[in-house]
Design an enzyme around this catalytic site. Structure first.
Site, short mmCIF file in Angstrom:
data_model
loop_
_atom_site.label_atom_id
_atom_site.label_comp_id
_atom_site.label_asym_id
_atom_site.label_seq_id
_atom_site.Cartn_x
_atom_site.Cartn_y
_atom_site.Cartn_z
N ARG A 18 46.63 -11.79 -52.39
CA ARG A 18 46.66 -11.81 -53.86
C ARG A 18 46.90 -13.20 -54.44
O ARG A 18 46.71 -13.42 -55.63
CB ARG A 18 47.72 -10.82 -54.38
CG ARG A 18 47.26 -9.38 -54.32
CD ARG A 18 48.34 -8.43 -54.81
NE ARG A 18 49.36 -8.21 -53.81
CZ ARG A 18 50.47 -7.49 -54.01
NH1 ARG A 18 50.71 -6.96 -55.21
NH2 ARG A 18 51.34 -7.32 -53.03
N GLN A 78 53.27 -12.79 -34.93
CA GLN A 78 53.03 -11.36 -35.06
C GLN A 78 51.52 -11.17 -35.00
O GLN A 78 50.80 -11.39 -35.98
CB GLN A 78 53.59 -10.81 -36.37
CG GLN A 78 53.43 -9.30 -36.48
CD GLN A 78 53.81 -8.75 -37.86
OE1 GLN A 78 53.91 -9.49 -38.82
NE2 GLN A 78 54.01 -7.44 -37.94
N GLY A 144 62.16 0.73 -53.84
CA GLY A 144 62.89 1.67 -53.00
C GLY A 144 64.31 1.82 -53.50
O GLY A 144 64.94 0.84 -53.90
N ASN A 230 53.92 -12.55 -54.96
CA ASN A 230 52.67 -12.05 -54.40
C ASN A 230 51.42 -12.65 -55.03
O ASN A 230 50.34 -12.54 -54.46
CB ASN A 230 52.62 -10.52 -54.57
CG ASN A 230 53.71 -9.83 -53.78
OD1 ASN A 230 53.75 -9.93 -52.56
ND2 ASN A 230 54.59 -9.13 -54.47
N LYS A 337 54.46 -49.05 -59.92
CA LYS A 337 54.29 -48.45 -58.61
C LYS A 337 54.75 -49.44 -57.54
O LYS A 337 54.38 -50.61 -57.55
CB LYS A 337 52.83 -48.07 -58.41
CG LYS A 337 52.43 -47.71 -56.97
CD LYS A 337 51.51 -48.77 -56.42
CE LYS A 337 51.18 -48.51 -54.96
NZ LYS A 337 50.45 -49.63 -54.35
#
Length: 451
Positions: A18, A78, A144, A230, A337
Site C-alpha cells: 500500500r 522469513q 482487536g 501502511n 556550503k
C-alpha cells in the site's frame, strides 16, 4: 532492567504494497530517519538488549540500512509470509539462546514509546509470563479487543469475531508483546493455523498461555505507540505527530517559535536556548544551533553548525559542511556550503560561498560568488580576516585573499591577493558620447520596418 537479559525481535518482513514504493516500507522516513530506526531507538532507550530483525521483502536493502543505525543487529529471513507467529519463529535460533525477556515489536510503528516497552519488561520482571501492549480509543472498530478477567488478560479477539458486548470494549491490542524467555518457544510452537487464512497469529499466544494457567497481563500505552504505518497518508500523519511532539519539547527547553506549525525538525536537530525561529524554517539532518541564534523566515538548513548569536536569513540556505561561527551573519538569499564562516564575518545578501573559509570580520558584498567547481574538481577559496569583497565579485578558486585585502566591486579575481592589497579584476570602462541615442534610433527604425 539492566540485570535482565533481553532479545528484541523486530518484525519487518511485510511487503508494504500500500506504500506503492520500490523502497521497503520500514525504510520510509519520519523526520529524516527510517521508521525502523525509530523503533530501534525506542528499544535502546528501554534497555532492550540484543536485536533480531526478521526481514522478507527487500531483505538486502533493509539489512544494509539497519547496519548503519543498529550495528550488530542479527537478521533472519522469513521465506514465506505465514503470519506474525511464523515471523517471530524465523528468529528461533536467537530466542533459543535463553533470554530473560523476549520483546516482539514491529518495524512500522515509529512512534512506539520507550516507556511502553519498559512497562512490558517490568511486567515480566514482576512475574508475568506474557505482557501485551494495549491502548484505549473511543473508536475501537477494526481493532482487536483485549478481553480481561479482572487483571488477567484471557484473550485477544479480532473485531470480526467479537460479540456485541465485546465490540463495546475500548481497550485494544497495540501489537507489541513481551514474553518470558523461558516460555517463549513453548508458546510460539503451540500456535496453530486453524483459521480462514491458514496463518500463525502471534496473538493466539494469549489464549494458549491463559489456558495453561500462566500469568498474562496487559499494559496501557498511548495510541501513537501502536500506530502502524501502511500507506503514504498514514506516514504523513505520523510525521505530523512526531513534529508536534518535538516542537513542544524544544519550546519547553527555551526556544521561541513564532509559528511552530511551520517549522520542520529532523530527528537529530539540536537547538540552544533563547534561539528564535521565524515561520517556514526547515531543518534537514545534522543541524546544531547554539544559543541566542536567530533564524529568519523561509530558511533551509542541513548538515550545518551555527554558533551563538548568529543571524541567518531570511531565505537562506545552509548546506552540509557549513560552519557559521559566533556572531557571524548570513543574510537573505545566501547559500553556504562546506565553508567555515569565522566569528563576526558577514555575508549579508545574494551570495554563494562554497568550499571556502571566510575569515573573522570579513565582509562579502552582494552578489559575491566563489567559483569552486571547474567541471571536474572542487577548489578552495581562502578569504582572510577583515577582508572586504565588493559587490558582484567572482572569486575563481583555488584562490587566497589575504587579511585586510580589498576586492573592488564587479571584479573577477583569478590570482591570489596579498594582505592589505587592493585588487581590480574588471575591464576598463569606455564611454562614447551620443552613441546611446544613435543606437536607440536605429533599433526603433528596424522595429518599424518589420511591422
Amino acid at each position: 532492567m539492566s540485570e535482565r537479559s533481553c532479545l528484541s525481535v523486530i518484525l519487518a518482513a511485510g511487503e508494504g504494497t500500500r506504500m506503492k514504493s520500490a523502497t521497503p516500507k520500514v525504510l520510509h522516513r519520519i523526520a529524516g530517519l527510517e521508521m525502523l530506526a525509530h523503533v530501534v531507538r525506542a528499544l535502546n532507550a528501554a534497555g532492550a538488549g540484543d536485536k533480531a530483525l526478521v526481514v522478507g521483502h527487500g531483505a538486502e536493502a533493509v539489512q544494509t540500512a539497519s547496519a548503519a543505525f543498529a550495528p550488530g543487529i542479527e537478521c533472519f529471513i522469513q521465506g514465506e509470509r505465514l503470519g506474525t507467529g511464523h515471523a517471530v519463529l524465523a528468529a528461533r535460533t536467537a530466542i533459543a539462546r535463553g533470554y530473560d525477556d523476549v520483546l516482539v515489536t514491529f518495524g512500522d510503528t515509529p512512534l512506539i514509546a520507550p516507556e511502553a516497552l519498559g512497562a512490558m519488561r517490568a511486567g515480566l520482571a514482576s512475574g508475568a509470563d506474557v505482557v501485551v501492549m494495549g491502548f484505549r480509543t473511543e473508536s475501537p472498530s477494526g481493532y482487536g479487543r483485549l478481553i480481561l478477567d479482572g487483571e488477567r488478560l484471557v484473550a485477544i479477539r479480532e473485531d470480526k469475531d467479537c460479540s456485541e458486548e465485546e465490540r463495546r470494549i475500548t481497550f485494544c491490542n497495540g501489537g507489541a508483546m513481551a514474553i518470558s524467555g523461558a516460555r517463549a518457544l513453548e508458546l510460539l510452537d503451540a500456535v496453530g493455523n486453524d483459521n480462514a487464512k491458514g496463518e500463525y497469529y502471534l496473538t493466539d499466544i494469549v489464549g494458549i498461555a491463559s489456558q495453561k494457567g500462566l500469568d498474562v497481563r496487559a499494559i496501557e500505552a498511548d495510541f501513537e505507540s501502536a500506530l502502524g504505518i501502511n500507506n503514504r497518508a498514514e506516514l504523513a500523519g505520523a510525521e505530523a505527530i512526531w513534529q508536534e511532539r518535538r516542537r513542544k519539547a524544544i519550546m519547553l527547553d527555551g526556544v521561541t517559535m513564532i509559528a511552530p506549525e511551520t517549522v520542520f525538525l529532523s530527528h537529530d536537530t539540536v537547538i540552544g536556548r533563547d534561539t528564535l525561529l521565524e515561520p517556514n524554517v526547515f531543518f534537514g539532518p545534522g543541524v546544531v544551533l547554539g544559543e541566542n541564534v536567530t533564524i529568519l523566515t523561509s530558511c533551509h538548513l542541513e548538515g550545518a553548525r551555527v554558533g551563538d548569536g548568529v543571524s541567518v536569513g531570511p531565505f537562506a540556505r545552509l548546506r552540509p559542511g557549513a560552519d557559521i561561527m559566533e556572531g557571524a551573519k548570513i543574510g537573505n538569499f545566501v547559500e553556504v556550503k562546506k565553508t567555515t564562516v569565522e566569528p563576526g564575518a558577514k555575508i549579508p545578501h545574494l551570495s554563494y560561498v562554497g568550499d571556502a573559509r571566510v575569515g573573522a570580520k570579513a565582509n562579502l558584498g552582494a552578489g559575491t560568488i566563489t567559483c569552486n567547481y571547474d567541471g571536474f574538481s572542487k577548489h578552495f577559496t581562502d578569504i582572510g580576516p577583515g577582508a572586504f569583497i565588493g559587490t558582484n565579485s567572482s572569486l575563481v578558486a583555488p584562490l587566497k585573499i589575504g587579511a585586510g585585502a580589498y576586492v573592488a566591486s564587479g571584479s573577477v579575481i583569478t590570482d591570489s591577493v596579498p594582505e592589505d592589497a587592493l585588487a581590480f579584476g574588471r575591464a576598463r570602462q569606455s564611454t562614447r558620447q551620443g552613441l546611446g541615442k544613435r543606437l536607440r534610433d536605429r533599433l526603433a527604425a528596424l522595429k518599424a520596418a518589420k511591422s
